[in-house]
Design a protein around this motif. Structure first.
Motif, PDB file in Angstrom:
ATOM      1  N   UNK A 142       0.865  -1.176   0.000  1.00 16.54           N
ATOM      2  CA  UNK A 142       0.000   0.000   0.000  1.00 16.54           C
ATOM      3  C   UNK A 142       0.908   1.236   0.000  1.00 16.54           C
ATOM      4  N   UNK A 143       1.135   1.812  -1.173  1.00 18.10           N
ATOM      5  CA  UNK A 143       2.135   2.871  -1.328  1.00 18.10           C
ATOM      6  C   UNK A 143       1.823   4.112  -0.496  1.00 18.10           C
ATOM      7  N   UNK A 144       0.534   4.428  -0.347  1.00 20.31           N
ATOM      8  CA  UNK A 144       0.178   5.655   0.368  1.00 20.31           C
ATOM      9  C   UNK A 144       0.649   5.640   1.813  1.00 20.31           C
ATOM     10  N   UNK A 145       0.589   4.483   2.434  1.00 20.02           N
ATOM     11  CA  UNK A 145       0.939   4.393   3.854  1.00 20.02           C
ATOM     12  C   UNK A 145       2.249   3.657   4.105  1.00 20.02           C
ATOM     13  N   UNK A 146       2.953   3.258   3.022  1.00 15.52           N
ATOM     14  CA  UNK A 146       4.197   2.487   3.136  1.00 15.52           C
ATOM     15  C   UNK A 146       4.002   1.217   3.972  1.00 15.52           C
ATOM     16  N   UNK A 147       2.808   0.642   3.882  1.00 11.65           N
ATOM     17  CA  UNK A 147       2.519  -0.609   4.582  1.00 11.65           C
ATOM     18  C   UNK A 147       2.204  -1.689   3.555  1.00 11.65           C
ATOM     19  N   UNK A 148       1.992  -2.885   4.026  1.00 12.02           N
ATOM     20  CA  UNK A 148       1.611  -3.967   3.129  1.00 12.02           C
ATOM     21  C   UNK A 148       0.515  -4.801   3.763  1.00 12.02           C
ATOM     22  N   UNK A 149      -0.174  -5.537   2.932  1.00 11.81           N
ATOM     23  CA  UNK A 149      -1.234  -6.434   3.383  1.00 11.81           C
ATOM     24  C   UNK A 149      -0.920  -7.835   2.877  1.00 11.81           C
ATOM     25  N   UNK A 150      -1.011  -8.801   3.766  1.00 12.66           N
ATOM     26  CA  UNK A 150      -0.784 -10.206   3.428  1.00 12.66           C
ATOM     27  C   UNK A 150      -2.061 -10.973   3.742  1.00 12.66           C
ATOM     28  N   UNK A 151      -2.659 -11.543   2.717  1.00 13.66           N
ATOM     29  CA  UNK A 151      -3.929 -12.258   2.873  1.00 13.66           C
ATOM     30  C   UNK A 151      -3.652 -13.759   2.917  1.00 13.66           C
ATOM     31  N   UNK A 152      -4.218 -14.440   3.894  1.00 14.47           N
ATOM     32  CA  UNK A 152      -4.013 -15.891   4.068  1.00 14.47           C
ATOM     33  C   UNK A 152      -5.351 -16.567   4.309  1.00 14.47           C
ATOM     34  N   UNK A 153      -5.476 -17.773   3.832  1.00 14.44           N
ATOM     35  CA  UNK A 153      -6.664 -18.560   4.177  1.00 14.44           C
ATOM     36  C   UNK A 153      -6.375 -20.044   4.007  1.00 14.44           C
ATOM     37  N   UNK A 154      -7.129 -20.829   4.711  1.00 14.93           N
ATOM     38  CA  UNK A 154      -7.044 -22.280   4.570  1.00 14.93           C
ATOM     39  C   UNK A 154      -8.215 -22.912   5.310  1.00 14.93           C
ATOM     40  N   UNK A 155      -8.465 -24.170   4.995  1.00 17.24           N
ATOM     41  CA  UNK A 155      -9.498 -24.938   5.677  1.00 17.24           C
ATOM     42  C   UNK A 155      -8.831 -26.082   6.426  1.00 17.24           C
ATOM     43  N   UNK A 156      -9.048 -26.148   7.739  1.00 20.02           N
ATOM     44  CA  UNK A 156      -8.389 -27.140   8.590  1.00 20.02           C
ATOM     45  C   UNK A 156      -9.382 -28.205   9.046  1.00 20.02           C
ATOM     46  N   UNK A 157      -8.937 -29.452   9.036  1.00 20.11           N
ATOM     47  CA  UNK A 157      -9.773 -30.569   9.503  1.00 20.11           C
ATOM     48  C   UNK A 157      -9.577 -30.716  11.007  1.00 20.11           C
ATOM     49  N   UNK A 158     -10.591 -30.342  11.773  1.00 22.31           N
ATOM     50  CA  UNK A 158     -10.447 -30.286  13.223  1.00 22.31           C
ATOM     51  C   UNK A 158     -10.158 -31.660  13.812  1.00 22.31           C
ATOM     52  N   UNK A 159     -10.831 -32.683  13.299  1.00 16.74           N
ATOM     53  CA  UNK A 159     -10.652 -34.014  13.881  1.00 16.74           C
ATOM     54  C   UNK A 159      -9.336 -34.669  13.467  1.00 16.74           C
ATOM     55  N   UNK A 160      -8.548 -34.005  12.588  1.00 16.22           N
ATOM     56  CA  UNK A 160      -7.253 -34.542  12.164  1.00 16.22           C
ATOM     57  C   UNK A 160      -6.079 -33.727  12.702  1.00 16.22           C
TER      58      UNK A 160
END
Length: 632
Positions: free
Chosen positions: A60-78
């Motif tokens: 994000x050039x205006x604020x000299x910051x960055x954004x990192x997007x993450x996602x996943x689906x986890x199997x709770x019983x495993x």
């Protein structure tokens, strides 16, 4: 202090699947190419780390910051291996950005999650979130504790903003549920055989039906356009058979249907062995599917205890890539795995996945690599060549050794183990680097065989392989020209080539260079060659850890770095991690050598970061750990 925040964009549960999507925000660093996020699960004393897959990374050039997007689906019983508990599961999310890290990132909840609950006071320390057939229902913590809320699904969330935790709580209705035991693979196979017999009896009907369907006399089983009359008829007949047999005729499905009953027989045989044989309290079994004789870390440990009369040693060693499928090895494995108090492996040993380890048996992983460099195992979750979440691979170990506490978390993640299963003992085979007498004898032996190299500076070219594993491993020989490099250096240096053992192709060297450009890929121990090496040229090989113990200058020829990051990646940001100069073009290798430009000042700090003890006693610490697990 590293300033990082996180927004939860999505969190939901469907059956046993936890879907999570988050976005991190922090100051942008142009040198960081591969930010990482980990999710840390804890249930009682048992822990598990898994990666959150990075799907987007932008500045994000205006604020000299960055954004990192993450996602996943986890199997709770495993999440936890062979563990069934009603205890709460605590979730913590960690973020790594170059050399910066934030353990337990502070978070807020996106308005997208709260859109159906505009009156929710998100400033409260705890918020309850029920998952009811996919519908999110939020209440404040106080309201939740006093209300008679009905649970419709298996789990509820508690968001603890003060401790940066998400708590996953199993509902009372879920605790009362009982799972039906699956029909054994052997019984399923019997029913499958019966269906095959019926299919043979009904074959004339299937053939005529498919024939008329292909001609359009009756409705087709597949509406997909198929060229050619005979091919159309064949496809329609195949669909009839596969529909009746409830399976496809793809190679993978055929193999799986044959594999299941075979595994069922092996598991039955193993249970019989366990029922009729006691564990031998002083038996230690060494197993390897990568070598025919003792070597590597197990050998260093064995040499310390081999003369003990109170230990019963057994061995199952083979280098045959198909050895895990051969009956003689399978039978021997079953017997030793059922009767040995301690079992020791030094790599991925596939037969361990076939049966459940017997209670009372201790399984040690003396991993062949040093340090933590390339990602492996469950760290590659969601990537090509990575495992499935419910894979058994590595998760049954009672103890895995590492070189330092710094990397313990990475091995816990890669192996899918709880933190307490990782022991920072040091790596046995590195003890030789603190042994001056051993170093002297190796050098003398090397120059006795190759006296023409005595007055030469020695470059060792030791890259890792490309590909997904042993069967597909290769190194692109066109990427490096040893003769051209030798000519540019004017004969001051000799070049030793040491390709990864998985690579089958070899460099072809003209005879006139044979004395000074030597391919030792099939000879000599890699670690021994380090004692005569003046410069190491590598790419992504873990040999850099051993080389750092001898303070060897290093060049990193990383011509395909960004491709490698996208397919394999590293535990640390490569360009800020490696203890030497990085070059991206082959022509720059000779320039760096001629200018003596290796950035060698990085080596010492690297060594101290990844080795806790440089006392030459790692083998003894591991041996003591193993002996203490025996009943002697």
């Amino acid at each position: 202090m590293f300033d990082c925040s996180m927004t939860i964009n999505r969190i939901s549960i469907d059956e046993n699947k936890l879907r999570l999507s988050v976005a991190f925000s922090c100051d942008y660093n142009v040198d960081v190419t591969s930010p990482k996020a980990k999710i840390f699960f804890q249930q009682g004393e048992t822990t598990r780390r898994l990666p959150l897959l990075v799907t987007n990374y932008f500045r994000q050039k205006q604020s000299e910051s960055c954004v990192v997007v993450c996602n996943y689906t986890f199997l709770i019983d495993k999440l936890f291996f062979n563990k069934n508990s009603d205890d709460d599961i605590k979730l913590r999310i960690d973020f790594y950005y170059g050399d910066e890290e934030c353990i337990g990132v502070p978070f807020n909840i996106s308005s997208n999650v709260l859109i159906d609950n505009p009156d929710l006071d998100v400033s409260e320390e705890n918020i309850e979130y029920e998952c009811s057939d996919g519908v999110a229902v939020f209440d404040s913590a106080n309201d939740f504790e006093t209300s008679n809320t009905k649970y419709f699904d298996k789990y509820a969330f508690i968001f603890d903003f003060e401790k940066n935790l998400i708590i996953l709580r199993k509902t009372e209705s879920a605790k009362k549920r009982r799972k039906f035991k699956p029909v054994s693979a052997l019984v399923k196979f019997v029913f499958f055989v019966l269906r095959v017999v019926l299919a043979i009896v009904l074959a004339p009907y299937f053939v005529f039906d498919g024939f008329f369907a292909a001609l359009g006399v009756i409705p087709k089983r597949s509406t997909k356009q198929i060229d050619g009359v005979f091919k159309n008829i064949f496809v329609q007949i195949k669909i009839n058979f596969s529909s009746f047999l409830k399976t496809s005729f793809k190679k993978t499905n055929v193999i799986e249907n044959l594999r299941k009953p075979i595994l069922a027989v092996f598991r039955w045989y193993y249970r019989v062995l366990c029922d009729h044989h006691e564990i031998v309290p002083n038996r230690v079994a060494f197993m390897s599917g990568r070598r025919d004789e003792m070597g590597g870390n197990p050998d260093y440990v064995y040499n310390l205890i081999k003369d003990r009369d109170d230990i019963d040693f057994k061995f199952l060693l083979f280098s045959d890539p198909n050895g895990h499928s051969k009956l003689k090895y399978i039978k021997e494995f079953m017997h030793l795995y059922a009767t040995s108090k301690v079992v020791i492996v030094d790599d991925y040993f596939r037969l361990l996945n076939v049966v459940d380890k017997r209670e009372g048996v201790k399984l040690f992983q003396l991993w062949h690599a040093c340090g933590a460099f390339k990602t492996f195992g469950f760290t590659r979750l969601g990537k090509k060549g990575g495992p499935k979440q419910d894979d058994v691979n590595h998760r049954m170990y009672d103890c895995a050794i590492v070189s330092s506490k710094e990397i313990a978390k990475h091995y816990a993640e890669g192996f899918g183990l709880s933190d307490e299963c990782i022991a920072a003992t040091g790596i046995p085979r590195t003890d030789i680097f603190m042994d001056e007498q051993y170093a002297k004898s190796v050098r003398e032996s090397f120059y006795e065989k190759r006296p023409q190299l005595k007055d030469k500076k020695i470059i060792m070219f030791a890259p890792t392989f490309r590909g997904n594993g042993q069967m597909s491993a290769y190194y692109p020989l066109e990427a490096f020209n040893p003769v051209q490099l030798y000519e540019k250096l004017g004969g001051e240096y000799a070049i030793l080539i040491k390709l990864h053992p998985f690579c089958k192709e070899r460099f072809v060297i003209d005879e006139k260079y044979g004395d000074y450009i030597i391919d030792l890929s099939e000879e000599d121990e890699l670690n021994d060659l380090l004692f005569v090496t003046d410069l190491l040229i590598t790419d992504y090989s873990s040999v850099i850890f051993e080389a750092s113990l001898l303070n060897i200058p290093m060049l990193f020829y990383a011509y395909d770095l960004y491709e490698y990051i996208s397919s394999r990646d590293f535990y640390y940001d490569f360009e800020g991690f490696v203890p030497g100069k990085i070059v991206f073009r082959e022509s720059d290798i000779a320039k760096s050598i001629i200018n003596n430009d290796f950035e060698s000042e990085k080596v010492d700090g690297f060594k101290n970061r990844f080795f806790d003890s440089l006392d030459g006693k790692s083998s003894q610490r591991v041996a003591d750990l193993i002996v203490s697990s025996l009943d002697i």
